[in-house]
Motif scaffolding. Structure first.
Motif, PDB file in Angstrom:
ATOM      1  N   VAL A   3      88.360   9.513 162.816  1.00  0.00           N
ATOM      2  CA  VAL A   3      87.994   9.062 161.670  1.00  0.00           C
ATOM      3  C   VAL A   3      88.260   7.585 161.394  1.00  0.00           C
ATOM      4  CG1 VAL A   3      88.549   9.121 159.134  1.00  0.00           C
ATOM      5  CG2 VAL A   3      88.624  11.351 160.492  1.00  0.00           C
ATOM      6  N   LEU A   4      87.483   6.741 161.071  1.00  0.00           N
ATOM      7  CA  LEU A   4      87.561   5.364 160.895  1.00  0.00           C
ATOM      8  C   LEU A   4      87.991   5.227 159.435  1.00  0.00           C
ATOM      9  CD1 LEU A   4      87.639   2.416 162.096  1.00  0.00           C
ATOM     10  CD2 LEU A   4      85.140   2.303 161.460  1.00  0.00           C
ATOM     11  N   VAL A   5      89.016   4.507 159.319  1.00  0.00           N
ATOM     12  CA  VAL A   5      89.715   4.186 157.838  1.00  0.00           C
ATOM     13  C   VAL A   5      89.599   2.811 157.516  1.00  0.00           C
ATOM     14  CG1 VAL A   5      91.675   4.677 156.500  1.00  0.00           C
ATOM     15  CG2 VAL A   5      91.070   6.100 158.329  1.00  0.00           C
ATOM     16  N   LEU A   6      89.163   2.555 156.431  1.00  0.00           N
ATOM     17  CA  LEU A   6      88.968   1.363 155.725  1.00  0.00           C
ATOM     18  C   LEU A   6      90.095   1.211 154.727  1.00  0.00           C
ATOM     19  CD1 LEU A   6      85.218   0.297 155.784  1.00  0.00           C
ATOM     20  CD2 LEU A   6      86.722   0.001 157.577  1.00  0.00           C
ATOM     21  N   CYS A   7      90.991   0.444 154.853  1.00  0.00           N
ATOM     22  CA  CYS A   7      92.072   0.512 153.721  1.00  0.00           C
ATOM     23  C   CYS A   7      92.745  -0.982 153.555  1.00  0.00           C
ATOM     24  CB  CYS A   7      93.054   1.727 153.886  1.00  0.00           C
ATOM     25  SG  CYS A   7      94.084   1.442 155.445  1.00  0.00           S
ATOM     26  N   ASP A   8      93.855  -0.877 152.661  1.00  0.00           N
ATOM     27  CA  ASP A   8      94.745  -1.957 152.249  1.00  0.00           C
ATOM     28  C   ASP A   8      93.834  -2.789 151.583  1.00  0.00           C
ATOM     29  OD1 ASP A   8      97.059  -3.303 152.741  1.00  0.00           O
ATOM     30  OD2 ASP A   8      96.224  -4.772 153.933  1.00  0.00           O
ATOM     31  N   ASP A   9      94.508  -3.175 150.090  1.00  0.00           N
ATOM     32  CA  ASP A   9      94.170  -4.192 149.275  1.00  0.00           C
ATOM     33  C   ASP A   9      95.616  -4.515 148.436  1.00  0.00           C
ATOM     34  OD1 ASP A   9      94.192  -2.754 146.529  1.00  0.00           O
ATOM     35  OD2 ASP A   9      92.666  -1.719 147.351  1.00  0.00           O
ATOM     36  N   ASN A  10      95.677  -5.445 147.592  1.00  0.00           N
ATOM     37  CA  ASN A  10      96.836  -5.860 146.987  1.00  0.00           C
ATOM     38  C   ASN A  10      97.262  -4.847 146.208  1.00  0.00           C
ATOM     39  OD1 ASN A  10      94.551  -6.044 145.311  1.00  0.00           O
ATOM     40  ND2 ASN A  10      95.614  -7.771 143.939  1.00  0.00           N
ATOM     41  N   TRP A  11      96.555  -3.997 145.433  1.00  0.00           N
ATOM     42  CA  TRP A  11      97.194  -2.728 144.787  1.00  0.00           C
ATOM     43  C   TRP A  11      97.478  -1.531 145.453  1.00  0.00           C
ATOM     44  CZ3 TRP A  11      99.270  -4.705 140.559  1.00  0.00           C
ATOM     45  CH2 TRP A  11      98.860  -5.859 139.995  1.00  0.00           C
ATOM     46  N   HIS A  12      96.719  -1.404 146.702  1.00  0.00           N
ATOM     47  CA  HIS A  12      96.892  -0.153 147.363  1.00  0.00           C
ATOM     48  C   HIS A  12      97.070  -0.448 148.885  1.00  0.00           C
ATOM     49  CE1 HIS A  12      93.895   0.119 143.981  1.00  0.00           C
ATOM     50  NE2 HIS A  12      94.489   1.429 143.827  1.00  0.00           N
ATOM     51  N   PRO A  13      98.317  -0.491 149.113  1.00  0.00           N
ATOM     52  CA  PRO A  13      98.972  -1.028 150.385  1.00  0.00           C
ATOM     53  C   PRO A  13      98.401  -0.088 151.563  1.00  0.00           C
ATOM     54  CG  PRO A  13     100.674  -0.394 149.133  1.00  0.00           C
ATOM     55  CD  PRO A  13      99.709  -0.500 148.277  1.00  0.00           C
ATOM     56  N   ALA A  14      98.253  -0.394 152.686  1.00  0.00           N
ATOM     57  CA  ALA A  14      97.890   0.436 153.717  1.00  0.00           C
ATOM     58  C   ALA A  14      98.632   1.575 154.084  1.00  0.00           C
ATOM     59  CB  ALA A  14      97.430  -0.324 155.274  1.00  0.00           C
ATOM     60  N   HIS A  15     100.084   1.103 153.904  1.00  0.00           N
ATOM     61  CA  HIS A  15     101.194   2.236 154.436  1.00  0.00           C
ATOM     62  C   HIS A  15     101.064   3.463 153.619  1.00  0.00           C
ATOM     63  CE1 HIS A  15     104.152   2.253 151.212  1.00  0.00           C
ATOM     64  NE2 HIS A  15     103.894   0.921 151.081  1.00  0.00           N
ATOM     65  N   VAL A  16     100.585   3.120 152.445  1.00  0.00           N
ATOM     66  CA  VAL A  16     100.432   4.539 151.715  1.00  0.00           C
ATOM     67  C   VAL A  16      99.367   5.409 152.408  1.00  0.00           C
ATOM     68  CG1 VAL A  16      99.684   5.511 149.295  1.00  0.00           C
ATOM     69  CG2 VAL A  16     101.024   3.457 149.665  1.00  0.00           C
ATOM     70  N   ILE A  17      98.354   4.814 152.641  1.00  0.00           N
ATOM     71  CA  ILE A  17      97.149   5.662 153.499  1.00  0.00           C
ATOM     72  C   ILE A  17      97.461   6.295 154.662  1.00  0.00           C
ATOM     73  CG2 ILE A  17      95.034   5.713 154.088  1.00  0.00           C
ATOM     74  CD1 ILE A  17      95.736   3.365 151.233  1.00  0.00           C
ATOM     75  N   LYS A  18      98.352   5.525 155.608  1.00  0.00           N
ATOM     76  CA  LYS A  18      98.564   5.613 156.686  1.00  0.00           C
ATOM     77  C   LYS A  18      99.435   6.738 156.782  1.00  0.00           C
ATOM     78  CE  LYS A  18      97.757   1.370 159.149  1.00  0.00           C
ATOM     79  NZ  LYS A  18      98.415   0.303 160.146  1.00  0.00           N
ATOM     80  N   GLU A  19     100.562   6.760 155.893  1.00  0.00           N
ATOM     81  CA  GLU A  19     101.705   7.710 155.627  1.00  0.00           C
ATOM     82  C   GLU A  19     100.920   9.030 155.036  1.00  0.00           C
ATOM     83  OE1 GLU A  19     105.461   6.552 154.275  1.00  0.00           O
ATOM     84  OE2 GLU A  19     105.016   4.302 154.669  1.00  0.00           O
ATOM     85  N   GLY A  20     100.178   8.615 154.428  1.00  0.00           N
ATOM     86  CA  GLY A  20      99.410  10.115 153.694  1.00  0.00           C
ATOM     87  C   GLY A  20      98.676  10.859 154.594  1.00  0.00           C
TER      88      GLY A  20
END
Length: 221
Positions: A3-20
């Protein structure tokens, strides 16, 4: 499944998506992350997407947490539409609906666009119909941003999840087919606690599995 994941912005940090997403690795998912969707990514976007049966977008319409410039261009709209039409699967989560009001292509592809959310509050997530994604899913309530969306008219969407709070009720998850591919959307997911909730983990896993079997990987397994 890759799965290719595009994530990270000022309100939604990448670490939340990665850890999730990390707990899903035990279910044979592999995640590759792109945090900045600037010129380097866009130049090679077609080649990169061809390597993956599923693209997951959980970022608003900005290049990165540091750069506010929108990443959705006419070129990228065409790339994403082509990817899905040719059999790719697109999974859009939470912030992936934010900032795309001016992109007609994204609105049509996703089937809705973020309008607003009240202050974080208890949000109840409830399956609304029999659907492969909601099998074994139980209603649960957790503190989150309750997203209100503007639904794109004229689209056939299979809504499988509703979200409700003291502020009202909204569609919280839906699927749609487009061309040879498919799209799945989950609007909850601002806080890591939401991503790691056992029922939301089931929703994530079964959404990814649905994507695999309804996009270009539909004959797998």
């Amino acid at each position: 499944m890759r799965v290719l994941v595009l994530c990270d912005d000022n309100w939604h940090p990448a670490h939340v998506i990665k850890e999730g997403l990390e707990p899903l690795r035990k279910h044979d998912f592999e995640f590759d992350y792109i945090l900045a969707t600037g010129p380097d990514f866009q130049e090679h976007a077609v080649e990169r997407l061809q390597e993956y049966p599923v693209l997951l977008i959980s970022k608003s319409n900005r290049v990165s947490a540091e750069e506010e410039k929108p990443w959705i261009s006419i070129q990228m709209e065409q790339v994403l539409q082509s990817y899905v039409n040719r059999g790719g699967a697109l999974l859009v989560i939470h912030s992936g609906t934010v900032g795309y009001k001016d992109s007609l292509a994204m609105r049509e592809l996703v089937g809705a666009v973020f309008n607003h959310h009240p202050e974080q509050c208890p949000v109840t997530m409830k399956p609304v119909d029999e659907h492969p994604i909601t099998q074994g899913i139980h209603e649960f309530t957790i503190k989150d941003e309750h997203y209100f969306v503007d639904v794109t008219a004229g689209h056939d969407k299979d809504i499988f999840l509703s979200t409700s709070s003291e502020h009202g009720q909204q569609p919280g998850g839906w699927t749609r087919q487009q061309g040879a591919g498919c799209v799945c959307v989950l609007t909850p997911g601002h806080n890591l606690e939401v991503w790691l909730h056992p029922e939301y983990q089931k929703l994530l896993r079964q959404s990814l599995e649905w994507c695999l079997h309804n996009g270009q990987g539909r004959d797998a397994g």
